[in-house]
Write a protein that holds these residues in place. Structure first.
Motif, PDB file in Angstrom:
ATOM      1  N   SER A  39      49.162  34.787  26.934  1.00  0.00           N
ATOM      2  CA  SER A  39      48.878  33.797  27.972  1.00  0.00           C
ATOM      3  C   SER A  39      49.228  34.333  29.360  1.00  0.00           C
ATOM      4  CB  SER A  39      49.673  32.512  27.699  1.00  0.00           C
ATOM      5  OG  SER A  39      49.566  31.606  28.771  1.00  0.00           O
ATOM      6  N   ILE A  40      50.409  34.976  29.463  1.00  0.00           N
ATOM      7  CA  ILE A  40      50.822  35.533  30.756  1.00  0.00           C
ATOM      8  C   ILE A  40      49.878  36.659  31.177  1.00  0.00           C
ATOM      9  CG2 ILE A  40      52.677  36.724  31.979  1.00  0.00           C
ATOM     10  CD1 ILE A  40      54.656  35.282  30.092  1.00  0.00           C
ATOM     11  N   LYS A  42      46.765  37.049  30.439  1.00  0.00           N
ATOM     12  CA  LYS A  42      45.485  36.480  30.868  1.00  0.00           C
ATOM     13  C   LYS A  42      45.601  35.869  32.264  1.00  0.00           C
ATOM     14  CE  LYS A  42      41.167  35.450  30.379  1.00  0.00           C
ATOM     15  NZ  LYS A  42      40.170  36.546  30.440  1.00  0.00           N
ATOM     16  N   SER A  43      46.732  35.239  32.553  1.00  0.00           N
ATOM     17  CA  SER A  43      46.937  34.662  33.882  1.00  0.00           C
ATOM     18  C   SER A  43      46.914  35.742  34.956  1.00  0.00           C
ATOM     19  CB  SER A  43      48.276  33.913  33.938  1.00  0.00           C
ATOM     20  OG  SER A  43      48.263  32.774  33.101  1.00  0.00           O
ATOM     21  N   VAL A  44      47.495  36.891  34.651  1.00  0.00           N
ATOM     22  CA  VAL A  44      47.574  37.989  35.628  1.00  0.00           C
ATOM     23  C   VAL A  44      46.273  38.785  35.675  1.00  0.00           C
ATOM     24  CG1 VAL A  44      48.778  40.125  36.235  1.00  0.00           C
ATOM     25  CG2 VAL A  44      50.074  38.150  35.393  1.00  0.00           C
ATOM     26  N   GLY A  46      43.175  37.882  34.517  1.00  0.00           N
ATOM     27  CA  GLY A  46      41.982  37.105  34.822  1.00  0.00           C
ATOM     28  C   GLY A  46      40.748  37.625  34.106  1.00  0.00           C
ATOM     29  N   GLY A 153      55.346  38.744  33.830  1.00  0.00           N
ATOM     30  CA  GLY A 153      54.096  38.756  34.581  1.00  0.00           C
ATOM     31  C   GLY A 153      54.048  39.873  35.605  1.00  0.00           C
ATOM     32  N   ASN A 174      46.562  37.149  41.467  1.00  0.00           N
ATOM     33  CA  ASN A 174      46.704  36.368  40.231  1.00  0.00           C
ATOM     34  C   ASN A 174      48.172  36.191  39.862  1.00  0.00           C
ATOM     35  OD1 ASN A 174      43.943  36.139  39.944  1.00  0.00           O
ATOM     36  ND2 ASN A 174      43.765  37.686  38.349  1.00  0.00           N
ATOM     37  N   PHE A 178      50.333  32.726  39.577  1.00  0.00           N
ATOM     38  CA  PHE A 178      51.084  32.431  38.350  1.00  0.00           C
ATOM     39  C   PHE A 178      52.541  32.128  38.681  1.00  0.00           C
ATOM     40  CE2 PHE A 178      53.928  34.321  35.116  1.00  0.00           C
ATOM     41  CZ  PHE A 178      53.667  33.474  34.044  1.00  0.00           C
ATOM     42  N   ASP A 181      52.845  28.685  40.536  1.00  0.00           N
ATOM     43  CA  ASP A 181      52.627  27.545  39.637  1.00  0.00           C
ATOM     44  C   ASP A 181      53.789  27.375  38.670  1.00  0.00           C
ATOM     45  OD1 ASP A 181      50.212  27.085  40.857  1.00  0.00           O
ATOM     46  OD2 ASP A 181      48.984  27.992  39.283  1.00  0.00           O
ATOM     47  N   SER A 288      49.106  27.531  26.197  1.00  0.00           N
ATOM     48  CA  SER A 288      49.506  28.473  27.228  1.00  0.00           C
ATOM     49  C   SER A 288      51.019  28.494  27.366  1.00  0.00           C
ATOM     50  CB  SER A 288      48.885  28.101  28.579  1.00  0.00           C
ATOM     51  OG  SER A 288      49.554  26.980  29.149  1.00  0.00           O
ATOM     52  N   TYR A 289      51.490  29.448  28.146  1.00  0.00           N
ATOM     53  CA  TYR A 289      52.925  29.556  28.416  1.00  0.00           C
ATOM     54  C   TYR A 289      53.438  28.287  29.079  1.00  0.00           C
ATOM     55  CZ  TYR A 289      57.262  31.981  29.803  1.00  0.00           C
ATOM     56  OH  TYR A 289      58.572  32.365  29.968  1.00  0.00           O
TER      57      TYR A 289
END
Length: 304
Positions: A39-40, A42-44, A46, A153, A174, A178, A181, A288-289
């Motif tokens: 999840s982390i 993918k957040s970074v 993208g 991250g 990104n 993250f 948020d 997600s995380y």
């Protein structure tokens, strides 16, 4: 220049253009040990990454058995993100079987997310089987502190920039989003858990030190007599006596893959609330995380 030569040049130009577009659009294939790290990542990463995990949902990582499908995932990957601290030692066999140099420690495709994390409960003496399943590098459940999620991250961002420098600015932005948020959510979670600073928490296993430290909660003991050793009658009796001395409300917090019957029985004996939660993302509806901590906090505060 003849018509045939023009056609050849045009065809060659189109082929080069098409291949460069394909190269530019090919995502970095990442495989992680658990869905939290996926999840982390993918957040970074993208749109520039494709992410899979070896283990899905909330699982006891000590009991994971490597599968041929895991080797196939690793062979297709460009980057391996490990949990480290001997918690995923079974990954070593996958690396050896996959036979890709970039996944050996120090390789371009290797990332141990635990490096640089401030470890808790690092043994100060020599350890052997008499202490139970004690990790020589410390407690490995570090992802259960959101502040460590930010460090994870950042490490992923730095690795992706090395592997794909042309998209460095995207990875930086990104990561910053993250981080922003997650920090905002931490403020919400801390506010919700504030009343529980006056509680004592009992756990099944030493899963929660990072979580307790992050949110200012107090752990009183574990049902296991030693790490990885099932509860004994003598140990539970002594634990019960210690709880009575505290004279505080008690919450028994346990990961959902442990024996809930034992937790339920003991919580009834001491008049505690039993709270059973996932410790990894993607268990049932947690995807997600962020969702993982939403689920944990919700269960703690909704059991009053």
């Amino acid at each position: 220049m003849s018509c045939s030569k023009l056609k050849l040049l045009f065809t060659t130009w189109l082929a080069l253009l098409f291949s460069s577009v394909l190269f530019a659009s090919a995502p970095i294939n990442i495989v992680t040990v658990t869905t939290d790290f996926a999840s982390i990542a993918k957040s970074v990463g993208g749109d520039f990454v494709r992410v899979e995990s070896f283990v899905k949902g909330s699982r006891d990582l000590h009991g994971i058995r490597p599968k041929p499908s895991m080797v196939l995932k690793l062979r297709k990957a460009d980057l391996l993100i490990r949990l480290g601290m001997d918690q995923d030692s079974w990954v070593e066999g996958l690396i050896q079987t996959a036979r890709k140099e970039e996944f050996f420690e120090g390789g371009i495709g290797y990332l141990d997310a635990s490096v640089g994390i401030e470890k808790l409960e690092v043994p100060s003496m020599d350890i052997d089987g008499r202490q139970g399943d004690v990790h020589k590098e410390g407690n490995p459940h570090y992802w259960l502190a959101p502040s460590n999620g930010i460090l994870i991250g950042r490490k992923i961002m730095e690795k992706l920039i090395v592997m794909d420098p042309k998209n460095a600015e995207v990875y930086k932005q990104n990561f910053l989003l993250f981080q922003k948020d997650l920090n905002s959510k931490v403020l919400v979670w801390k506010e919700l858990l504030l009343p529980y600073k006056d509680y004592s928490f009992i756990t099944y296993h030493k899963t929660w030190p990072y979580f307790f430290e992050e949110f200012g909660l107090s752990g009183l003991g574990q049902l296991e007599s030693l790490p990885g050793i099932p509860p004994t009658t003598k140990h539970l009796h002594n634990l019960k006596l210690g709880i009575k001395k505290e004279e505080k409300p008690v919450v028994l917090l346990m990961a959902n893959y442990y024996n809930q019957a034992v937790g339920r029985s003991f919580s009834n004996r001491i008049g505690a609330r039993l709270v059973v939660v996932p410790i990894n993302a993607s268990h049932t509806t947690e995807t997600s995380y962020f969702d993982l901590f939403d689920a944990i906090v919700k269960e703690i505060i909704n059991n009053d």
